[in-house]
Design a protein around this motif. Sequence first.
Motif, short mmCIF file in Angstrom:
data_model
loop_
_atom_site.label_atom_id
_atom_site.label_comp_id
_atom_site.label_asym_id
_atom_site.label_seq_id
_atom_site.Cartn_x
_atom_site.Cartn_y
_atom_site.Cartn_z
N PRO A 76 -24.36 -21.09 23.43
CA PRO A 76 -23.47 -20.11 24.07
C PRO A 76 -23.48 -20.25 25.59
N ASP A 77 -22.33 -20.06 26.22
CA ASP A 77 -22.24 -20.16 27.68
C ASP A 77 -23.08 -19.09 28.37
N ALA A 82 -19.50 -13.34 13.96
CA ALA A 82 -20.37 -13.37 12.79
C ALA A 82 -21.21 -14.64 12.77
N GLN A 83 -20.55 -15.77 13.02
CA GLN A 83 -21.29 -17.04 13.03
C GLN A 83 -22.25 -17.09 14.21
N HIS A 84 -21.82 -16.52 15.36
CA HIS A 84 -22.68 -16.50 16.53
C HIS A 84 -23.97 -15.72 16.25
N ASP A 85 -23.84 -14.57 15.56
CA ASP A 85 -25.02 -13.78 15.22
C ASP A 85 -25.98 -14.56 14.33
N ILE A 86 -25.43 -15.29 13.37
CA ILE A 86 -26.27 -16.12 12.49
C ILE A 86 -26.98 -17.20 13.30
N ASN A 87 -26.21 -17.86 14.21
CA ASN A 87 -26.79 -18.91 15.05
C ASN A 87 -27.92 -18.37 15.92
N GLU A 88 -27.69 -17.16 16.49
CA GLU A 88 -28.69 -16.57 17.39
C GLU A 88 -29.95 -16.18 16.64
N MET A 89 -29.81 -15.66 15.44
CA MET A 89 -30.99 -15.30 14.64
C MET A 89 -31.83 -16.53 14.36
N ALA A 90 -31.17 -17.63 14.01
CA ALA A 90 -31.89 -18.87 13.73
C ALA A 90 -32.56 -19.42 14.99
N ARG A 91 -31.82 -19.37 16.11
CA ARG A 91 -32.37 -19.89 17.37
C ARG A 91 -33.57 -19.06 17.82
N GLN A 92 -33.43 -17.73 17.79
CA GLN A 92 -34.52 -16.85 18.22
C GLN A 92 -35.76 -17.04 17.35
N ALA A 93 -35.55 -17.25 16.05
CA ALA A 93 -36.68 -17.43 15.14
C ALA A 93 -37.44 -18.72 15.42
N GLY A 138 -15.78 -25.58 22.08
CA GLY A 138 -14.89 -24.67 21.35
C GLY A 138 -15.49 -23.27 21.26
N VAL A 139 -14.93 -22.47 20.38
CA VAL A 139 -15.37 -21.09 20.21
C VAL A 139 -15.95 -20.88 18.81
#
Length: 204
Positions: A113-114, A153-164, A148-149
């Motif tokens: 994410p930017d 919903a997908q961003h939230d999934i990506n962030e959960m995985a990244r934070q974990a 791209g964008v």
Amino acid sequence: MPKFTPPLSARGIYTLAAPFPNISDKIYQAVAIRSFRDYVDLGESAFDKVYAPNGLTQEDYDTDAAQQANIITLASADHPTLLVPDTYITKYPDLEWVEYSNVVVSAALGAIPDTLDLSLLQSQIAGVISDVIGVTPVVRIHAYADAGVVTYAQHDINEMARQASITNRTTDRARYRAALAEKTALEARIVDLEDAIASMGDLT
């Protein structure tokens, strides 16, 4: 001036007399050695090719011609090629130099994410490089392509995985300061315990 003709292919540091440039911090190689006669045989003028462009006079040319000077072609991968009479070379290469290159270390992070703050990452990278090779780098962040964008919903999934996946959330300096504070507190606790034990001894 006396002739000082380098061996063909001699590579390294050259020292040139004025009006030729100072190239003592650059690597050059002698790639050709030509006599004045070579220029004549090719229908060229050493004076027009070498002497006049560097501000040398006809008298300079005649003096060098009388002592059968050679024209040395000095080439470099990173700097302009030079044509220099060997009477204007005062030193040619020995082995007393170390070649350096400007080096960039890069790491592809993929699409992120930017809005993601990368300041901690920059600080940690700089610390690792300094610790490993003793050089303090300038760490810059470059985005080389638009990824791209992504839907929220997908961003939230990506962030959960990244934070974990994150195992380091603070700087080495912050951890050092925390460890130092803990050490100071423990040392103070030891002093208190020693004083308490000493006091108990006085009571007996």
